[in-house]
Structure formats: structure tokens, C-alpha cells
Write an enzyme that holds these catalytic residues in place. Sequence first.
Site, PDB file in Angstrom:
ATOM      1  N   THR A 127       0.718   2.024  -0.562  1.00  0.00           N
ATOM      2  CA  THR A 127       1.247   0.711  -0.959  1.00  0.00           C
ATOM      3  C   THR A 127       1.794   0.789  -2.380  1.00  0.00           C
ATOM      4  O   THR A 127       1.250   1.521  -3.205  1.00  0.00           O
ATOM      5  CB  THR A 127       0.109  -0.333  -0.888  1.00  0.00           C
ATOM      6  OG1 THR A 127      -0.289  -0.457   0.476  1.00  0.00           O
ATOM      7  CG2 THR A 127       0.546  -1.696  -1.399  1.00  0.00           C
ATOM      8  N   GLY A 128       2.844   0.020  -2.635  1.00  0.00           N
ATOM      9  CA  GLY A 128       3.401  -0.053  -3.990  1.00  0.00           C
ATOM     10  C   GLY A 128       4.864   0.347  -3.991  1.00  0.00           C
ATOM     11  O   GLY A 128       5.438   0.686  -2.943  1.00  0.00           O
TER      12      GLY A 128
ATOM     13  N   THR B  79       6.333   2.995  -5.267  1.00  0.00           N
ATOM     14  CA  THR B  79       6.607   4.406  -4.954  1.00  0.00           C
ATOM     15  C   THR B  79       6.454   4.626  -3.445  1.00  0.00           C
ATOM     16  O   THR B  79       7.291   5.278  -2.807  1.00  0.00           O
ATOM     17  CB  THR B  79       5.654   5.330  -5.747  1.00  0.00           C
ATOM     18  OG1 THR B  79       5.533   4.817  -7.069  1.00  0.00           O
ATOM     19  CG2 THR B  79       6.181   6.751  -5.791  1.00  0.00           C
TER      20      THR B  79
ATOM     21  N   ASP C  39       0.509   8.366  -0.877  1.00  0.00           N
ATOM     22  CA  ASP C  39       0.306   7.088  -1.560  1.00  0.00           C
ATOM     23  C   ASP C  39       0.608   7.249  -3.053  1.00  0.00           C
ATOM     24  O   ASP C  39       0.548   8.359  -3.584  1.00  0.00           O
ATOM     25  CB  ASP C  39      -1.159   6.643  -1.358  1.00  0.00           C
ATOM     26  CG  ASP C  39      -1.360   5.156  -1.616  1.00  0.00           C
ATOM     27  OD1 ASP C  39      -0.439   4.494  -2.120  1.00  0.00           O
ATOM     28  OD2 ASP C  39      -2.467   4.654  -1.307  1.00  0.00           O
TER      29      ASP C  39
ATOM     30  N   ALA D 144      -0.092   5.969  -7.219  1.00  0.00           N
ATOM     31  CA  ALA D 144      -1.286   5.849  -8.065  1.00  0.00           C
ATOM     32  C   ALA D 144      -0.897   5.179  -9.374  1.00  0.00           C
ATOM     33  O   ALA D 144       0.269   5.199  -9.772  1.00  0.00           O
ATOM     34  CB  ALA D 144      -1.879   7.226  -8.356  1.00  0.00           C
TER      35      ALA D 144
ATOM     36  N   LYS E 179      -6.366   3.652  -8.717  1.00  0.00           N
ATOM     37  CA  LYS E 179      -5.456   2.955  -7.816  1.00  0.00           C
ATOM     38  C   LYS E 179      -5.877   1.494  -7.715  1.00  0.00           C
ATOM     39  O   LYS E 179      -6.955   1.128  -8.126  1.00  0.00           O
ATOM     40  CB  LYS E 179      -5.496   3.611  -6.424  1.00  0.00           C
ATOM     41  CG  LYS E 179      -4.760   4.938  -6.403  1.00  0.00           C
ATOM     42  CD  LYS E 179      -4.650   5.533  -5.002  1.00  0.00           C
ATOM     43  CE  LYS E 179      -4.115   4.607  -3.951  1.00  0.00           C
ATOM     44  NZ  LYS E 179      -2.804   4.018  -4.259  1.00  0.00           N
ATOM     45  N   GLY E 180      -4.975   0.699  -7.136  1.00  0.00           N
ATOM     46  CA  GLY E 180      -5.319  -0.700  -6.913  1.00  0.00           C
ATOM     47  C   GLY E 180      -4.518  -1.663  -7.761  1.00  0.00           C
ATOM     48  O   GLY E 180      -4.725  -2.871  -7.684  1.00  0.00           O
TER      49      GLY E 180
ATOM     50  N   GLU F 150      -6.471   1.403   1.067  1.00  0.00           N
ATOM     51  CA  GLU F 150      -5.958   2.715   0.620  1.00  0.00           C
ATOM     52  C   GLU F 150      -7.073   3.750   0.589  1.00  0.00           C
ATOM     53  O   GLU F 150      -6.883   4.902   0.977  1.00  0.00           O
ATOM     54  CB  GLU F 150      -5.338   2.587  -0.779  1.00  0.00           C
ATOM     55  CG  GLU F 150      -4.036   1.811  -0.775  1.00  0.00           C
ATOM     56  CD  GLU F 150      -3.485   1.560  -2.168  1.00  0.00           C
ATOM     57  OE1 GLU F 150      -2.267   1.439  -2.290  1.00  0.00           O
ATOM     58  OE2 GLU F 150      -4.266   1.478  -3.137  1.00  0.00           O
TER      59      GLU F 150
ATOM     60  N   LYS G  20       2.476   8.401 -14.868  1.00  0.00           N
ATOM     61  CA  LYS G  20       1.123   8.233 -14.281  1.00  0.00           C
ATOM     62  C   LYS G  20       0.265   9.484 -14.450  1.00  0.00           C
ATOM     63  O   LYS G  20      -0.911   9.481 -14.099  1.00  0.00           O
ATOM     64  CB  LYS G  20       1.239   7.908 -12.780  1.00  0.00           C
ATOM     65  CG  LYS G  20       2.246   6.830 -12.407  1.00  0.00           C
ATOM     66  CD  LYS G  20       1.758   5.464 -12.805  1.00  0.00           C
ATOM     67  CE  LYS G  20       2.665   4.344 -12.350  1.00  0.00           C
ATOM     68  NZ  LYS G  20       2.763   4.143 -10.932  1.00  0.00           N
TER      69      LYS G  20
HETATM   70  C1  5RP Z   1      -1.601  -0.246  -4.840  1.00  0.00           C
HETATM   71  C2  5RP Z   1      -1.676   1.043  -5.554  1.00  0.00           C
HETATM   72  C3  5RP Z   1      -0.385   1.672  -5.951  1.00  0.00           C
HETATM   73  O1  5RP Z   1      -0.324   2.934  -5.383  1.00  0.00           O
HETATM   74  C4  5RP Z   1      -0.329   1.788  -7.437  1.00  0.00           C
HETATM   75  O2  5RP Z   1      -0.527   0.503  -7.988  1.00  0.00           O
HETATM   76  C5  5RP Z   1       0.997   2.370  -7.903  1.00  0.00           C
HETATM   77  O3  5RP Z   1       2.012   1.460  -7.654  1.00  0.00           O
HETATM   78  P1  5RP Z   1       3.538   1.793  -7.940  1.00  0.00           P
HETATM   79  O4  5RP Z   1       3.931   2.869  -6.996  1.00  0.00           O
HETATM   80  O5  5RP Z   1       4.243   0.491  -7.667  1.00  0.00           O
HETATM   81  O6  5RP Z   1       3.655   2.216  -9.376  1.00  0.00           O
HETATM   82  O7  5RP Z   1      -2.711   1.584  -5.811  1.00  0.00           O
HETATM   83  O8  5RP Z   1      -2.880  -0.778  -4.616  1.00  0.00           O
END
Ligand code: 5RP
Length: 239
Positions: free
Chosen positions: A29-30, A32, A84, A86, A97-98, A106, A124
Site C-alpha cells: 500500500t502507498g 510506491t 511493498d 516502507a 511501515k504504516g 501489510e 527511505k
Molecule cells: C502504508 C505503508 C507504506 O508502504 C509507506 O507508508 C510508504 O508509503 P509511500 O510509498 O507512499 O512512500 O507502510 O501503510
Amino acid sequence: MTTSDDKKRQAAEEAAKYIQDGMTLGLGTGSTAAHLVAAVGLMVQKGLTVRCIPTSEETRRLAEAAGVELIDPDESTVIDLVIDGADECDGDLNLIKGGGGALLREKIIASSGTRMIVIADESKNVAQLGKFALPVEIDRFSWPLTIQKIRRVLEAQGIKAPSLNLRPGPREAGGGVYRTDGGNYIVDIACVRIPDADALDRALDMIPGVVETGLFVGLADMAIFGTDAGVTVVEAKKA
Ligand code: 5RP
């Protein structure tokens, strides 16, 4: 100039090269992970057959729109590959994460995958976890008592004067308190520095009322970072 979004897309497209026909995939999720879903959608249009489990309702919607076949998590026994994003990833591929609120699903999927690849832009990639506020999902019942216990655990773990904030809901949805897909609250904890992620994860998980933490320790096998100079691939050190 390579933007942070370009770097996220590069990482996602590189990770997509590890997908093989017939796999069952866990989709993160997110922003990326959204690039990954788009890449999988294009691969499916070109004939790839995969079955996917989304880690959030947001990813479910994106995957459906991209024409990706989804399965109910209740149906699956083996997840071949989880990809996924991070919020932070350290040199041992331990993660925070989160940030997007999907940490529970996740983590269920990451801990069930045969292999997990983390995808992120290079910002990151950190030496030590903790600058990004650590999300912890908690049950709504008596949440102030749970927060009190979390604070005691943090102090016992050497995290001095942590600030804990109940995550607010999105303004466009009327504000209030943020609710996860499972209906829980999230506390975001400004730790600054997490001396021992594994110990903190275990100690927080012991608290009644804590549903899950955003610390993903020992789950990732590989990290792919998008950078100005292309992608950097980091493999987990073997024990
Ligand atoms: C969602 C997550 C995402 O993987 C994390 O927040 C990274 O998000 P993004 O890819 O938008 O930078 O843990 O719960």
C-alpha cells in the site's frame, strides 16, 4: 531531475522483474506500491497470469481498476512474493511501515510471503530507524490506557520523552480520529531513534490493546531503492 516519484516508480518497475507467471502476489500500500500495481496491470495486459492479495482497500481499488485478478485472503495458503513500500529501511532491512495506515494487513501478508521485496525512493534508506514517527495500531476500547502503557514501554526501552499522537482523520473525510481498514486507531510515536527495533516490537506487542506495530523486523529479503543514478538493490544478510 529525477523526482522522488520517479525514484518510487523505478524501484517498483525493478521489483516487477521478479514476478513470474503463476505467482500469488501480496500487493503493498502507498504511493510506491501504486506504481507496482500499475506495472502489474500492464504485465497482465501483456499476458501475465498472477493472483494478488491487496493489503488495503486503497490497493484493492487500484488493482481492480488496473485489471489485476484479486483473491480473497481467506482462499490463499501460499504467497510467493510480497512487494511493498516502507517509511524507513535500515541496513538490516528492518522497516518502519504504516505511514499509509495499512500496517496490520501489510504485516500479515509480509509475514506470510515466501519472499518480500521492499521498494522505496532513496530517502527511505536510513542508518537507524526512528526519525519517521512509528505507527502503532491500537484497539479503540480504552485507548488512553493503552497509550499510557505504550509510553511506559518506550521509556523502558530507552526512548526518552517520546511524543505520542493519535492519528487524525483526513480533513476531506471530516477530520476526527483516523480509522484503519479494520476500524482501529493509530498512534504515531516520535521516537527520534530506536535503539533495538526487535526488542521494542516484541515489548509493544505484549501490551493488551496493541493490535500491531509498524516495525517489520527480519521480514524483508531485498530492498530496491530508486536513486538519481538508477536503482540500488540491497539483499538481506543471511543469518
Ligand atoms: C502504508 C505503508 C507504506 O508502504 C509507506 O507508508 C510508504 O508509503 P509511500 O510509498 O507512499 O512512500 O507502510 O501503510
